[in-house]
Enzyme design. Structure first.
Site, short mmCIF file in Angstrom:
data_model
loop_
_atom_site.label_atom_id
_atom_site.label_comp_id
_atom_site.label_asym_id
_atom_site.label_seq_id
_atom_site.Cartn_x
_atom_site.Cartn_y
_atom_site.Cartn_z
N GLN A 176 -3.50 -3.33 -6.52
CA GLN A 176 -2.41 -3.52 -7.47
C GLN A 176 -1.86 -4.93 -7.42
OE1 GLN A 176 1.45 -1.71 -5.40
NE2 GLN A 176 -0.31 -0.33 -5.14
N HIS A 231 2.01 -7.19 -8.94
CA HIS A 231 3.35 -7.03 -9.47
C HIS A 231 3.71 -8.21 -10.37
CE1 HIS A 231 3.66 -3.76 -6.68
NE2 HIS A 231 3.51 -4.56 -5.65
N GLU A 288 7.19 -8.52 -2.50
CA GLU A 288 7.32 -7.68 -1.31
C GLU A 288 6.71 -8.39 -0.10
OE1 GLU A 288 5.25 -4.24 -2.86
OE2 GLU A 288 3.38 -4.82 -1.86
N ARG A 341 -1.79 -1.64 -11.82
CA ARG A 341 -2.90 -1.22 -10.96
C ARG A 341 -4.20 -1.85 -11.42
NH1 ARG A 341 0.81 2.82 -10.97
NH2 ARG A 341 1.45 3.47 -8.88
#
Length: 420
Positions: free
Chosen positions: A108, A110, A145, A293
């Protein structure tokens, strides 16, 4: 300062031991336990517990009095502080997790802040339900993240240097991939990676069903010979077994395969393709659900949008060096979050009586994963936070110090990235 009880997410890729041991539950657990969530996520906000019982571990009982989401709604000034309340629009900007993976997660990436805002507005205007499987942007926020390893942690992240990928492909010696290999060799840069990734991710299923088994045969032969890319070959074999007929197995060929040692911290900026393979770590991210994804999943893959979001610039994964001296190391890659790793050997001769000043204010969440720590606020509150327990410290608590209790301890403190 109050005890915070998180929620355990039971995804199929989770561990039956790590979180159960952390929380003092039966081992092995009845179901795979993948993530312990600590925060104010709209799907499952953490709960503040009544009383002063530090032993009420997240997920281990105790009478919940109110959710953290309710606290933020009822007293955003005290929870966030005046300036942060305005900056974060009365929301907690981060979500803290303890993650335990025994199987690979999906591949994935982001979006950036600009991409998330534009994508959300576009899907809202089109009337796509926020819970729809094809929805890419359920909120208008980015989702950077980081992950700080608790155990040896295996991952794929970022596009590998094309020259190294060409060497890998040639070493696997898969005739069906020869043409693709030479195309990348002729253009060993971000554009070449984009072209090859796009080719593979858009192949007809019949072509994928032919190409992936041929790739896996090459991986078997390479691993048997203990070739220079044996680790990569074994990873691809594992992915191919778990996700047969998935083009994400091909895409994984292009990514850096590496291992984090405990204490190392990996950052995932916008656009970085990644998949966590195995291990346990503390994960901290912006409080968003925006995920594009790339494969290794039965879920929706929006190829055109994915290609808009992905950053094809090759390079090694982003390992954060951390800042600080003594037992506290702080990682601050984003304004949305910072993570302090508080590692005490239990024999610190020069530790102040009150402990170490964390050096961050605003809303904070503390979770202890080894031993026990003592927190002390500027308002005179003191609380022990033993292993498997979390605590909520609102902005109105002011500066906070942390110290070990009777021996070695390891705790993590989440805050936003705005500092003091």
């Amino acid at each position: 300062m109050e005890v915070l009880r998180g929620s355990v997410r039971t995804y199929a890729w989770g561990s039956r031991t790590h979180l159960a041991e952390l929380l003092g539950e039966e081992v092995p657990s009845p179901h795979p336990q993948a993530e312990l969530w600590l925060g104010a996520h709209r799907d499952e906000p953490s709960q503040l517990l009544a009383g002063d019982t530090p032993g009420d571990a997240p997920g281990n009982g105790g009478d919940a009095t109110r959710s953290l989401a309710d606290v933020l709604r009822d007293d955003p000034q005290g929870a966030l502080g005046p300036s942060r309340r305005q900056r974060w629009s009365d929301r907690l900007p981060y979500l803290l997790k303890v993650l335990a993976a025994e199987e690979p997660l999906s591949l994935q990436a982001h979006p950036s802040a600009e991409q998330a805002a534009a994508g959300y507005a576009r899907e809202e205007a089109a009337g796509v339900p926020r819970t729809a499987a094809e929805r890419n942007y359920p909120d208008p926020l980015p989702k950077p993240e980081l992950l700080c390893a608790l155990t040896e942690f295996h991952a794929l992240a970022g596009f590998r240097d094309p020259a190294e990928t060409v060497a890998l492909l040639r070493a696997l010696d898969v005739r069906a991939l020869d043409h693709h290999t030479e195309l990348l060799a002729a253009q060993p840069d971000a554009d070449g990676l984009r072209a090859l990734f796009t080719t593979w991710i858009t192949l007809p299923q019949r072509a994928v069903d032919d190409l992936v088994p041929a790739l896996l045969d090459g991986c078997v032969a390479h691993a048997r010979e203990h070739g220079p890319f044996t680790t990569e070959a074994r990873t691809l074999l594992d992915l191919g077994e778990r996700y047969p007929g998935d083009a994400g197995v091909l895409a994984a060929l292009l990514l850096n395969r590496f291992v984090l040692a405990p204490g190392q911290c990996l950052y995932q900026p916008a656009g970085s393709p990644h998949a966590y393979l195995a291990g346990a770590g503390v994960e901290l991210m912006a409080n968003s659900d925006n995920v594009l994804r790339c494969g290794l999943t039965p879920k929706h893959v929006d190829v055109p949008e994915l290609l808009r979001v992905l950053d094809f610039a090759p390079g090694p994964p982003t390992l954060l060096p951390g800042e600080g001296r003594g037992p506290v190391t702080r990682f601050t890659p984003s304004e949305y979050f910072s993570l302090a790793r508080c590692a005490f050997a239990g024999e610190e001769a020069d530790l102040p009586d009150d402990g170490v000043d964390l050096g961050v204010e605003g809303p904070r969440i503390v979770v202890t994963v080894e031993g026990s720590v003592r927190l002390r606020t500027s308002r005179g509150q003191c609380r022990e936070v033993p292993r498997g327990t979390a605590a909520w410290l609102p902005a109105c608590d002011g500066p906070v110090t942390v110290a070990p209790v009777d021996g070695p301890a390891l705790a993590f403190v989440a805050a936003d990235g705005l500092g003091v």
